[in-house]
Scaffold this motif. Structure first.
Motif, PDB file in Angstrom:
ATOM      1  N   LYS A  65       9.374  27.611  31.365  1.00 23.33           N
ATOM      2  CA  LYS A  65      10.419  28.418  30.746  1.00 23.33           C
ATOM      3  C   LYS A  65      10.212  29.915  30.949  1.00 23.33           C
ATOM      4  O   LYS A  65      11.126  30.705  30.699  1.00 23.33           O
ATOM      5  CB  LYS A  65      10.464  28.130  29.233  1.00 23.33           C
ATOM      6  CG  LYS A  65      10.785  26.690  28.866  1.00 23.33           C
ATOM      7  CD  LYS A  65      12.205  26.327  29.255  1.00 23.33           C
ATOM      8  CE  LYS A  65      12.587  24.953  28.724  1.00 23.33           C
ATOM      9  NZ  LYS A  65      12.667  24.881  27.258  1.00 23.33           N
TER      10      LYS A  65
ATOM     11  N   SER D  19      15.308  32.281  31.718  1.00 24.77           N
ATOM     12  CA  SER D  19      16.238  31.395  31.024  1.00 24.77           C
ATOM     13  C   SER D  19      16.075  31.525  29.515  1.00 24.77           C
ATOM     14  O   SER D  19      17.022  31.373  28.765  1.00 24.77           O
ATOM     15  CB  SER D  19      16.002  29.946  31.456  1.00 24.77           C
ATOM     16  OG  SER D  19      14.699  29.539  31.087  1.00 24.77           O
ATOM     17  N   GLU D  20      14.875  31.804  29.066  1.00 28.03           N
ATOM     18  CA  GLU D  20      14.683  31.991  27.626  1.00 28.03           C
ATOM     19  C   GLU D  20      13.531  32.950  27.363  1.00 28.03           C
ATOM     20  O   GLU D  20      12.754  33.288  28.266  1.00 28.03           O
ATOM     21  CB  GLU D  20      14.429  30.651  26.928  1.00 28.03           C
ATOM     22  CG  GLU D  20      13.076  30.031  27.173  1.00 28.03           C
ATOM     23  CD  GLU D  20      12.873  28.714  26.401  1.00 28.03           C
ATOM     24  OE1 GLU D  20      13.705  27.807  26.545  1.00 28.03           O
ATOM     25  OE2 GLU D  20      11.869  28.616  25.675  1.00 28.03           O
ATOM     26  N   GLU D  58      24.696  38.824  23.383  1.00 25.58           N
ATOM     27  CA  GLU D  58      23.999  37.552  23.529  1.00 25.58           C
ATOM     28  C   GLU D  58      24.274  36.721  22.285  1.00 25.58           C
ATOM     29  O   GLU D  58      24.648  37.251  21.244  1.00 25.58           O
ATOM     30  CB  GLU D  58      22.488  37.777  23.645  1.00 25.58           C
ATOM     31  CG  GLU D  58      22.053  38.542  24.864  1.00 25.58           C
ATOM     32  CD  GLU D  58      21.961  37.654  26.103  1.00 25.58           C
ATOM     33  OE1 GLU D  58      22.157  36.416  25.972  1.00 25.58           O
ATOM     34  OE2 GLU D  58      21.700  38.196  27.186  1.00 25.58           O
ATOM     35  N   LYS D  65      11.656  25.135  18.017  1.00 26.97           N
ATOM     36  CA  LYS D  65      11.343  23.968  18.830  1.00 26.97           C
ATOM     37  C   LYS D  65      10.190  23.147  18.277  1.00 26.97           C
ATOM     38  O   LYS D  65       9.974  22.019  18.714  1.00 26.97           O
ATOM     39  CB  LYS D  65      10.978  24.418  20.255  1.00 26.97           C
ATOM     40  CG  LYS D  65      12.089  25.145  21.006  1.00 26.97           C
ATOM     41  CD  LYS D  65      13.241  24.228  21.314  1.00 26.97           C
ATOM     42  CE  LYS D  65      14.285  24.896  22.207  1.00 26.97           C
ATOM     43  NZ  LYS D  65      13.787  25.170  23.557  1.00 26.97           N
ATOM     44  N   SER D  81      12.631  30.071  20.121  1.00 27.72           N
ATOM     45  CA  SER D  81      13.093  30.594  21.403  1.00 27.72           C
ATOM     46  C   SER D  81      14.552  31.025  21.332  1.00 27.72           C
ATOM     47  O   SER D  81      15.313  30.606  20.455  1.00 27.72           O
ATOM     48  CB  SER D  81      12.904  29.554  22.507  1.00 27.72           C
ATOM     49  OG  SER D  81      13.828  28.509  22.349  1.00 27.72           O
ATOM     50  N   LYS D  83      17.941  31.908  24.053  1.00 29.00           N
ATOM     51  CA  LYS D  83      18.432  31.794  25.425  1.00 29.00           C
ATOM     52  C   LYS D  83      18.892  33.146  25.945  1.00 29.00           C
ATOM     53  O   LYS D  83      19.374  33.984  25.184  1.00 29.00           O
ATOM     54  CB  LYS D  83      19.592  30.801  25.483  1.00 29.00           C
ATOM     55  CG  LYS D  83      19.129  29.378  25.265  1.00 29.00           C
ATOM     56  CD  LYS D  83      20.159  28.356  25.729  1.00 29.00           C
ATOM     57  CE  LYS D  83      19.569  26.955  25.542  1.00 29.00           C
ATOM     58  NZ  LYS D  83      20.583  26.003  25.032  1.00 29.00           N
ATOM     59  N   ASN D  84      18.743  33.338  27.225  1.00 29.22           N
ATOM     60  CA  ASN D  84      19.338  34.490  27.906  1.00 29.22           C
ATOM     61  C   ASN D  84      20.565  34.011  28.660  1.00 29.22           C
ATOM     62  O   ASN D  84      20.452  33.283  29.638  1.00 29.22           O
ATOM     63  CB  ASN D  84      18.342  35.090  28.901  1.00 29.22           C
ATOM     64  CG  ASN D  84      17.248  35.870  28.235  1.00 29.22           C
ATOM     65  OD1 ASN D  84      17.478  36.537  27.240  1.00 29.22           O
ATOM     66  ND2 ASN D  84      16.041  35.779  28.771  1.00 29.22           N
ATOM     67  N   ASN D  85      21.751  34.398  28.183  1.00 30.85           N
ATOM     68  CA  ASN D  85      22.963  33.913  28.831  1.00 30.85           C
ATOM     69  C   ASN D  85      23.693  34.969  29.638  1.00 30.85           C
ATOM     70  O   ASN D  85      24.210  34.719  30.706  1.00 30.85           O
ATOM     71  CB  ASN D  85      23.966  33.421  27.760  1.00 30.85           C
ATOM     72  CG  ASN D  85      23.389  32.296  26.947  1.00 30.85           C
ATOM     73  OD1 ASN D  85      22.831  31.346  27.499  1.00 30.85           O
ATOM     74  ND2 ASN D  85      23.486  32.404  25.622  1.00 30.85           N
TER      75      ASN D  85
END
Lengths: 323, 323, 323, 323
Positions: A65, D19-20, D58, D65, D81, D83-85
């Motif tokens: 990740k 991605s995160e 974002e 998790k 965590s 996310k990066n979008n």
């Protein structure tokens, strides 16, 4: 508490029946090429499906990740996670029983009953999956070092197949011994006291569920040997010794000869066989029978885990030796 | 590198032939009464003068240089030091030889030949003296815990006297096994992974010079046992088990039953007997004979050291359990 | 708790009126030449006897008790200690008062009244003497780095002499600002987050008694600057910038330009002037007058201490950068 | 290197355009109730969309998790965590330029050019999002402590609106000062030396991107004050003082009065305004203009981050004080 290492540092997280579990790895030098494919072989070695191992099947696909840019480590921590897909939490209700041999009772005391009992929670053998992933990375940091662990014996015997058949038939479980050999290691790693190579490897090895003993070189036999027999005499200028009773470590420091050690695993606590134990609710000794999926001999899956933790220690010591 | 522990933290310093050696102890709760007299008995147990131990005599008087005010800990680190009075450095020149079984070769690689060879330098068994002193403090932090280590066997036998006589006559040395039992421990200490009780105790125990193996409970035998035999079943609500094959630890956590473990010591490397080994200057295998004062069986002096490191681990875990 | 650093690790011990105080230094590379003489100049810079500093005179001679063999570091920890000869504990009884500005009240809470009040105990400015000694070692690890701290201002002024005369006459004390400049540092030291160079230096600097603020580069003014003015633009390929508002650190990492920072010291708490404060025994606000020896302006003694802690951080980061 | 704390330990991972990104939190006591909703308010305080902040939007939804069972902490590490979008990596190619004020040059040296340049990689202000999440947890560990940070000034002024308008018009950026006040803290937290409260808070605060100075209490002014004015005199038996120039900390230890400190943020390095700087490819000083989305005044988003790191330090010290 869930972290190990000084430069190459790993932190484990998750439980058996969480949505995911994994490991955070700090201290990787930047620029190392890493691809998902490199994990397959090692993860397969740990996976179930072998004779005598649990029928639970997981995808066991590592998700990296963070920490990678353009296929190489970028100097930030790697987070490697695995999904938990295939579990049956319903199997983990035991009435008033604490399972014999398991951590149920100890964990209830430590976590004041807030721990997750399902699948053994943080005590699950599944937690070794991220260790194997960290081992893959560690091995890449020390490419000249060869680490090879294998089954030494299972139960009473090296005739393993028959032993497993028999135990399975009796709904029982088996322990075993794993031997690990490490070659290509530089002399001079480790510290004379608290960070002796034996201290660090044993620290890491005893975090593998089921380990109850470890010996370095001819450690157990050494207690009944005399010095004149045990001492490894040098035979050439590289420091090579004729015998290697000390397992490549003197005074806590590597001497350049192969490191070897043996790890003793107890049999799995989970067995199908009926046991008599206390029912904590009724206060009576009663029959207890365990449902769920169990390994007859999880030890078969452990050599790659032993290699992994040895690699983790040696990668850290190797990075430290540059300071 | 020379530090161990998280709250109760010890840092060792000095060498065998320095003017002094000692230990810095951080994390003692303030207000503990401490007097010099409390160290005598433990230090005496470690001291030479027993049959089969080195004739070197030291005063072995602890000097508490800091951390005490009006006879009580004041919350700052304790520095406990010991003087080195009675040594003969002249004994420690070995021509072109690296002594077999010793760390000479490994240390030269690690320290680039800048290490102090005299008396084994930082590898000396004398470094266990400050460990014993730290153990005295640690035991006071956990007054309800009883830690008792004793000789289990020497060489091949429990008929120890004759074995030592014989080895001494042959200018040889003997290994042995020490067993340690710990009662009165609370359930719930330790961590499921890297800081399992076994991980921490083994880490500390392998920093004692000469240790080459450790087993918890019936660790070595467990590898050949079946689960139905190994599992310890509960017999009352306090968590007491009928057997104690796991040595009081499940999943890395104490379960309240006695912790016990056995430590395997190799025979001392220093022997009077002639050995054949490489002379690194001439490049030839030659006879090598060691002068100096040696223990025939240093293992006799180790039970108190084993107790000390166990106490150090358990004091730290006990303090941590309050967080 | 009394330890700082990852590879180059220092642990401080002792109090102002103990028989001794000192510092344990781990992580020195083996083979460094070290002599007692090398400490003299730095220790002299810290010593009293300057205008405005305490009349207490100590020998301030460092004793290196371990870690040296044949005049060079041998790879084991250095213990450097100083004796306390010249103290008057009788001065440290304050009736029912907690001295204003001092840690008496806070320490009583922390140590449950078991702390040593004499000379300020572990809070004494005398504890900076071992820091200076550790700084001498640290500077030798990074010989190409030049660290230079000096008085920037005292009280309201740079006309320092008159300010001190005046404060002394009024039995009062003075604060001041020390500026530290570091040149010859490699780019690439430090970490983007918790171990940013600013994080580590500030951590170390705030352990010097009396420090209440720190700014890196034009840190304080930067809050009122615009980006177009604050940004340091590059002027050559070595990374040199035209201005150096950021003080040589971007994103927590050294950029190769000079590091500079300013440290703000409060005035000494101990003053001869009468103060009104609570008598905890009587519960009344009463006059309080302090006996004993006090610095009018201890800040004059601090530049070498600031240099020392900066050197300690940079030595550690430099050793780490080799991993 | 990416970890902070002793008992309550946080480890940060990820980069701006991974991605995160997220944080691993160890040391939470078991049994704490935690729900996603509790994060909303704090995350909103940090989010963009305010006047003068970046238009990048974002989701900023935390995913927990691990570490939770039935809505409560189970004693294992929490992985949180994000996310990066919504990112545009194409904005992060700068030809031969290292952006002025940014870590591009320093990072290239540290990571040997293997770092991820996009969005600032690990140097991105986005990395403070997981810090805010950890702060939410930390605050729950110390429910009686109230931590309140707010904007003290922006640029030269407290008339903030006009200042921002003006800077925005000129494609420039603004720094500012954040003040943090902490009440309800017990006396006795912290250590006299390396783990002084100031040391630990400053360590954590300087890991927030953009911080260049910190003062505790009247730290900056204190350097020009006299002791008789600076000293806080006690006014009641609880230890309350009449003034609080020392910001609630004496000798590194909390005295029970409010802790307060001010944090000085430099203006953002990224500005739309044209700058002259070196082109490393051509070797010439050239015009440089930055595309992408920038905060005119990111400082507006930082009070909640300052609170978070203060809470992280105090949660750790509070847990430690129980040992």
């Amino acid at each position: 508490m869930n972290t190990f290492g000084r430069i190459f540092r790993i932190s484990i997280y998750g439980t058996s029946h969480n949505s995911e579990l994994g490991i955070l790895i700090d201290g990787c030098p930047p620029g190392m090429e890493i691809s998902i494919e490199e994990f397959s072989e090692e993860i397969l070695r740990r996976s179930s499906g072998q004779q005598g191992t649990t029928p639970r099947q997981e995808d066991d696909i590592p998700f990296i990740k963070s920490g990678i840019y353009n296929g190489r480590t970028n100097g930030t921590p790697l987070l490697i996670s695995f999904k938990n897909n295939n579990f049956k939490s319903a199997d983990y209700e035991f009435g008033g029983f604490c399972r014999p041999g398991h951590a149920d009772f100890a964990a209830a005391a430590k976590y004041k009953n807030f721990n997750d009992p399902n699948g053994g929670g943080q005590f699950s053998g599944r937690m070794t999956l991220p260790l194997v992933a960290a081992g893959v990375i560690a091995k890449k940091i020390i490419p000249d070092v060869e680490i090879k662990a294998e089954i030494y014996s299972i139960g009473n015997t090296r005739n393993i197949n028959h032993e497993i058949e028999d135990a399975k038939k009796q709904l029982d479980s088996l322990g075993g011994i794993v031997q690990c050999n490490i070659s290509g290691i530089n002399p001079g790693l480790g510290e004379p006291f608290f960070d002796s190579v034996e201290s660090l490897i044993s620290h890491a090895v005893f975090s593998i569920p089921g380990v109850k003993a470890i010996e370095f070189g001819e450690g157990i036999r050494s207690a009944s040997m005399r010095g004149s027999v045990f001492n490894d005499v040098f035979i050439d200028k590289s420091g090579k010794t004729g015998t290697n009773n000390s397992g490549g470590i003197n005074g806590g420091i590597t001497n350049g000869n192969d490191i070897y050690f043996r790890v003793y695993f107890r049999p799995a606590s989970s067995i199908g066989k009926r046991q008599k134990t206390l029912n904590f609710e009724t206060g009576e000794i009663q029959d207890f029978e365990l449902k769920g999926r169990h390994d007859t001999c999880y030890v078969l899956r452990t050599p790659v885990i032993v290699e992994a933790v040895a690699a983790i220690v040696l990668a850290d010591l190797t990075l430290l030796s540059a300071c």
